[in-house]
Write a protein that holds these residues in place. Sequence first.
Motif, short mmCIF file in Angstrom:
data_model
loop_
_atom_site.label_atom_id
_atom_site.label_comp_id
_atom_site.label_asym_id
_atom_site.label_seq_id
_atom_site.Cartn_x
_atom_site.Cartn_y
_atom_site.Cartn_z
N ASP A 1 0.99 -1.27 0.14
CA ASP A 1 0.00 0.12 0.02
C ASP A 1 0.82 1.29 -0.07
O ASP A 1 1.29 1.86 1.09
CB ASP A 1 -0.80 -0.01 1.33
CG ASP A 1 -2.01 1.07 1.21
OD1 ASP A 1 -2.06 2.01 0.15
OD2 ASP A 1 -2.82 1.11 1.98
N ARG A 2 1.16 1.78 -1.27
CA ARG A 2 2.10 2.97 -1.27
C ARG A 2 1.72 4.11 -0.64
O ARG A 2 2.42 4.97 -0.13
CB ARG A 2 2.43 2.95 -2.62
CG ARG A 2 3.45 1.90 -3.47
CD ARG A 2 3.78 2.18 -4.82
NE ARG A 2 4.51 3.52 -4.91
CZ ARG A 2 4.92 3.89 -6.08
NH1 ARG A 2 4.54 3.28 -6.91
NH2 ARG A 2 5.55 4.99 -6.00
N LYS A 3 0.32 4.35 -0.73
CA LYS A 3 -0.34 5.30 -0.21
C LYS A 3 -0.14 5.44 1.31
O LYS A 3 -0.11 6.68 1.84
CB LYS A 3 -1.93 5.65 -0.56
CG LYS A 3 -2.02 5.79 -2.12
CD LYS A 3 -3.33 5.92 -2.39
CE LYS A 3 -3.31 6.16 -4.06
NZ LYS A 3 -4.67 6.24 -4.49
N ARG A 4 -0.14 4.49 1.93
CA ARG A 4 -0.09 4.43 3.61
C ARG A 4 1.37 4.04 4.04
O ARG A 4 1.58 4.04 5.35
CB ARG A 4 -0.96 3.61 4.01
CG ARG A 4 -2.46 3.94 3.68
CD ARG A 4 -3.52 3.18 4.36
NE ARG A 4 -3.36 3.21 5.88
CZ ARG A 4 -4.21 2.80 6.65
NH1 ARG A 4 -5.22 2.32 6.08
NH2 ARG A 4 -3.93 3.07 7.85
N SER A 5 2.25 3.84 3.02
CA SER A 5 3.52 3.54 3.51
C SER A 5 4.48 4.79 4.02
O SER A 5 4.35 5.87 3.28
CB SER A 5 4.41 2.75 2.41
OG SER A 5 3.82 1.54 2.24
N PRO A 6 5.33 4.53 5.05
CA PRO A 6 6.15 5.72 5.47
C PRO A 6 6.94 6.15 4.11
O PRO A 6 7.31 5.52 3.37
CB PRO A 6 7.23 5.18 6.59
CG PRO A 6 6.55 3.93 6.91
CD PRO A 6 5.75 3.34 5.88
N GLY A 7 6.95 7.55 4.11
CA GLY A 7 7.65 8.37 2.96
C GLY A 7 6.94 8.43 1.58
O GLY A 7 7.30 8.50 0.74
N SER A 8 5.60 8.06 1.87
CA SER A 8 4.56 8.26 0.65
C SER A 8 4.27 9.43 0.24
O SER A 8 3.40 9.60 -0.47
CB SER A 8 3.54 7.14 0.93
OG SER A 8 2.80 7.67 1.92
N GLU A 9 4.80 10.39 1.10
CA GLU A 9 4.24 11.98 0.75
C GLU A 9 4.71 12.26 -0.70
O GLU A 9 3.96 13.21 -1.39
CB GLU A 9 4.55 13.08 1.86
CG GLU A 9 6.14 12.80 1.95
CD GLU A 9 6.66 11.77 2.87
OE1 GLU A 9 7.84 11.66 3.25
OE2 GLU A 9 5.78 11.18 3.57
N ARG A 10 5.65 11.41 -1.07
CA ARG A 10 6.18 12.01 -2.55
C ARG A 10 5.11 11.19 -3.41
O ARG A 10 4.48 10.09 -3.15
CB ARG A 10 7.55 11.22 -2.64
CG ARG A 10 8.57 12.06 -2.08
CD ARG A 10 10.01 11.69 -2.42
NE ARG A 10 9.87 10.14 -2.21
CZ ARG A 10 11.04 9.46 -2.04
NH1 ARG A 10 12.32 9.96 -1.93
NH2 ARG A 10 11.03 8.20 -1.73
N GLU A 11 4.96 11.97 -4.52
CA GLU A 11 3.86 11.13 -5.62
C GLU A 11 4.36 10.03 -6.11
O GLU A 11 3.82 8.99 -6.11
CB GLU A 11 3.43 12.20 -6.70
CG GLU A 11 2.67 13.07 -6.18
CD GLU A 11 2.33 14.25 -7.19
OE1 GLU A 11 2.52 13.92 -8.43
OE2 GLU A 11 1.66 15.31 -6.84
N ASP A 12 5.53 10.24 -6.59
CA ASP A 12 6.41 8.84 -7.19
C ASP A 12 7.84 8.83 -6.63
O ASP A 12 8.39 10.06 -6.59
CB ASP A 12 6.49 8.87 -8.89
CG ASP A 12 5.05 8.75 -9.35
OD1 ASP A 12 4.60 7.76 -8.91
OD2 ASP A 12 4.69 9.81 -10.33
#
Length: 91
Positions: free
Chosen positions: A66-77
């Motif tokens: 779950d990339r949206k909820r993983s730490p550091g996911s504030e970056r879009e890509d």
Amino acid sequence: MAYSTGKLAVITGAGSGIGRALALRLNGEGCRLLLSDINPESLESTLKALPRPDVSTQTRVLDVADRKRSPGSEREDPPACEHQQRESQQS
């Protein structure tokens, strides 16, 4: 002394299967651990089963898919990986 003694390993899926087996093995060799799993109960079970409670271990309940909820996911890509080859300098 094992190669992993005093090192730090990050293990995903540490609540079961290969991740759990690796956590048990590395902890037994004196390796510090950062363990994660999607299931908090199985992660806690792994933590309690570690043979060396004296070795530093941290846990995180985490779904690495779950990339949206993983730490550091504030970056879009994530940034693109650049690979550079060095030319051999043979004379």
